[in-house]
Design a protein around this motif. Structure first.
Motif, short mmCIF file in Angstrom:
data_model
loop_
_atom_site.label_atom_id
_atom_site.label_comp_id
_atom_site.label_asym_id
_atom_site.label_seq_id
_atom_site.Cartn_x
_atom_site.Cartn_y
_atom_site.Cartn_z
N UNK A 76 -5.95 13.56 -33.04
CA UNK A 76 -5.67 13.31 -31.80
C UNK A 76 -7.05 14.05 -31.06
N UNK A 77 -7.28 13.40 -29.70
CA UNK A 77 -8.28 14.26 -29.06
C UNK A 77 -7.77 15.01 -27.96
N UNK A 78 -8.56 15.95 -27.64
CA UNK A 78 -8.15 17.14 -26.49
C UNK A 78 -9.15 16.82 -25.41
N UNK A 79 -8.71 16.72 -24.16
CA UNK A 79 -9.49 16.51 -22.76
C UNK A 79 -9.28 17.84 -21.99
N UNK A 80 -10.37 18.22 -21.32
CA UNK A 80 -10.26 19.31 -20.40
C UNK A 80 -10.91 18.95 -19.10
N UNK A 81 -12.42 19.33 -19.14
CA UNK A 81 -13.29 19.02 -17.92
C UNK A 81 -13.13 17.45 -17.49
N UNK A 82 -12.98 16.61 -17.94
CA UNK A 82 -12.96 15.25 -17.92
C UNK A 82 -12.00 14.90 -16.61
N UNK A 83 -10.80 15.79 -16.96
CA UNK A 83 -9.66 15.50 -15.90
C UNK A 83 -9.95 16.23 -14.58
N UNK A 84 -10.99 17.03 -14.47
CA UNK A 84 -11.17 17.88 -13.22
C UNK A 84 -12.59 17.55 -12.55
N UNK A 85 -12.87 16.28 -12.56
CA UNK A 85 -14.18 16.07 -11.80
C UNK A 85 -14.36 17.02 -10.27
N UNK A 86 -15.34 17.58 -10.04
CA UNK A 86 -15.60 18.59 -8.92
C UNK A 86 -14.58 19.50 -9.00
N UNK A 87 -13.74 19.77 -10.06
CA UNK A 87 -12.81 21.00 -9.74
C UNK A 87 -11.40 20.56 -9.47
N UNK A 88 -11.16 18.99 -9.36
CA UNK A 88 -9.91 18.66 -8.66
C UNK A 88 -9.41 17.73 -9.72
N UNK A 89 -8.32 17.79 -10.01
CA UNK A 89 -7.38 16.91 -10.93
C UNK A 89 -7.77 15.33 -10.62
N UNK A 90 -8.10 14.61 -11.62
CA UNK A 90 -8.04 13.06 -11.54
C UNK A 90 -7.12 12.54 -12.53
N UNK A 91 -6.03 11.91 -11.75
CA UNK A 91 -4.94 11.05 -12.42
C UNK A 91 -5.73 9.87 -13.23
N UNK A 92 -6.56 9.34 -12.23
CA UNK A 92 -7.48 7.95 -12.62
C UNK A 92 -7.97 8.49 -14.06
N UNK A 93 -8.66 9.57 -14.17
CA UNK A 93 -9.62 9.76 -15.33
C UNK A 93 -8.44 10.04 -16.52
N UNK A 94 -7.48 10.58 -16.23
CA UNK A 94 -6.51 10.82 -17.31
C UNK A 94 -5.80 9.48 -17.90
N UNK A 95 -5.61 8.52 -16.95
CA UNK A 95 -4.87 7.18 -17.20
C UNK A 95 -5.81 6.39 -18.09
N UNK A 96 -7.41 6.62 -17.81
CA UNK A 96 -8.42 5.86 -18.64
C UNK A 96 -8.20 6.42 -20.12
N UNK A 97 -8.19 7.88 -20.19
CA UNK A 97 -8.27 8.06 -21.60
C UNK A 97 -6.65 7.68 -22.43
N UNK A 98 -5.71 7.78 -21.78
CA UNK A 98 -4.57 7.21 -22.28
C UNK A 98 -4.71 5.93 -22.64
N UNK A 99 -5.07 5.22 -21.73
CA UNK A 99 -5.41 3.64 -22.19
C UNK A 99 -5.96 3.48 -23.31
N UNK A 100 -7.35 4.30 -23.66
CA UNK A 100 -8.17 4.42 -24.76
C UNK A 100 -7.27 4.60 -26.00
N UNK A 101 -6.40 5.84 -26.07
CA UNK A 101 -6.05 6.28 -27.47
C UNK A 101 -4.51 6.44 -27.54
N UNK A 102 -4.02 6.17 -26.40
CA UNK A 102 -2.38 6.10 -26.17
C UNK A 102 -1.94 7.66 -26.05
N UNK A 103 -0.81 7.79 -25.52
CA UNK A 103 -0.26 9.11 -25.15
C UNK A 103 0.03 10.25 -26.46
#
Length: 255
Positions: free
Chosen positions: A100-127
Motif C-alpha cells: 500500500x502507499x501512504x499519503x499525507x502532505x499531498x492531501x493538504x496543499x497550502x495546509x488545506x485539505x484537497x479532495x481533488x488530490x485524494x481522488x487522483x491518488x485513489x484513481x491511480x491505486x484504488x482504495x
C-alpha cells in the motif's frame, strides 16, 4: 484486535529513529536516537520472517528512494510506503512491490485539505491500496493534522467527522502523535482512546510507546481497534525497554 506493527524510517538513505518534532529542512535541529548499520532490507526480512504484517516504510526527506526500494524488494507486497507520495508516483511504488502507499502532505496543499488530490491518488491505486496518514499535533481544543515533516499545522482536525469522511477513500489510517514521537515517554492516551471510539477501519498509532505493556494499554483504551508501532524503544533500533521478540509473542497471543 490490537497488534504490533513494525516501521522502517529512512533518513538520508539510512534507517534511523528520529525525535519527530526535530525533523525539518535544517538538519542542525535534528535529534537522532538511532542510526542503523544494517540496510533497510534487514528489517524487512526480520518483519517477514516473524509475520509482522502491516509494517510501514517512511521516507523522511530526499535521498531515500534507493533504500526504500531495497526494503520493498526484501518483502514484496508486504510493506506500506510513505513519504512524498502523490498521484504521479503512487502507482510506481505499488509496481516496486509496496502493498500500500501512504499519503499525507499531498492531501493538504497550502495546509488545506484537497479532495481533488485524494481522488487522483485513489484513481491511480484504488482504495484498498491506500493508507491516509493523519499524523498530528495536539492543540488546546484537540489534535490537528501536521504536514511537511510534522512542522506545519493544517486546517484539518483529527476527529470523528474527519475519519468518517476519509474512510470512504482508504483502507486504513496511520496516525503519529508528533508531539511525543521518538521521546519514549509514553503514548498519548487521550488520542488513542478517541481513535478507538472513532475507528471504523484499521488504525495504526505511533508515538511515545516505551514498554511492552503499552500494547496492552492501547488494547484497553481502544477496545482492540488500534494497532501500535514501536520505534526508538525497540531493541532492534537500539532501544533498551522493548524487545522485538516480546512484540512478536504478543501478536501470536492475539491470533
Amino acid at each position: 484486535m490490537t497488534k504490533f506493527r513494525g516501521c522502517i524510517d529512512i533518513h538520508s538513505g539510512q534507517v534511523k529513529q528520529i525525535v519527530g518534532g526535530t525533523l525539518s529542512d535544517n538538519d542542525s535541529t535534528l535529534k537522532t536516537n538511532f542510526t542503523s548499520t544494517h540496510p533497510s532490507s534487514h528489517f524487512s526480512r526480520l518483519y517477514r520472517e516473524n509475520n509482522v504484517t502491516g509494517c510501514h516504510v517512511i521516507k523522511l526527506g530526499p535521498g531515500c528512494d534507493e533504500a526504500a526500494e531495497e526494503a520493498l524488494k526484501a518483502w514484496e507486497n508486504g510493506l506500506q510506503i510513505g513519504g512524498g507520495i502523490n498521484d504521479r508516483n503512487a502507482k510506481h511504488w505499488i509496481d516496486m512491490g509496496a502493498e500500500k502507499v501512504i499519503i499525507t502532505s499531498y492531501l493538504f496543499p497550502d495546509g488545506k485539505f484537497s479532495r481533488e488530490n485524494l481522488e487522483k491518488v485513489v484513481k491511480e491505486v484504488g482504495k484498498e491500496r491506500l493508507v491516509i496518514d493523519l499524523s498530528c499535533r495536539r492543540r488546546e481544543n484537540g489534535w490537528w493534522v501536521a504536514m511537511d515533516r510534522w512542522q506545519r499545522i493544517t486546517e484539518t482536525e483529527v476527529n470523528k467527522e474527519t475519519l468518517d469522511s476519509l474512510s470512504a477513500y482508504c483502507s486504513e489510517f496511520l496516525i503519529h502523535a508528533a508531539d511525543v514521537e521518538g521521546l519514549c515517554r509514553g503514548i498519548d492516551e487521550d488520542l488513542v482512546k478517541k481513535l478507538g471510539e472513532w475507528a471504523t477501519i484499521p488504525i495504526t498509532y505511533a508515538g511515545g510507546a516505551y514498554h511492552i505493556d503499552d500494547l496492552k494499554r492501547v488494547k484497553e483504551l481502544s477496545n482492540g481497534k488500534v494497532d501500535l508501532t514501536y520505534g526508538s524503544a525497540l531493541d532492534i533500533f537500539g532501544g533498551k525497554t522493548v524487545k522485538f521478540e516480546e512484540c512478536v509473542a504478543w501478536n501470536k497471543d492475539q491470533e
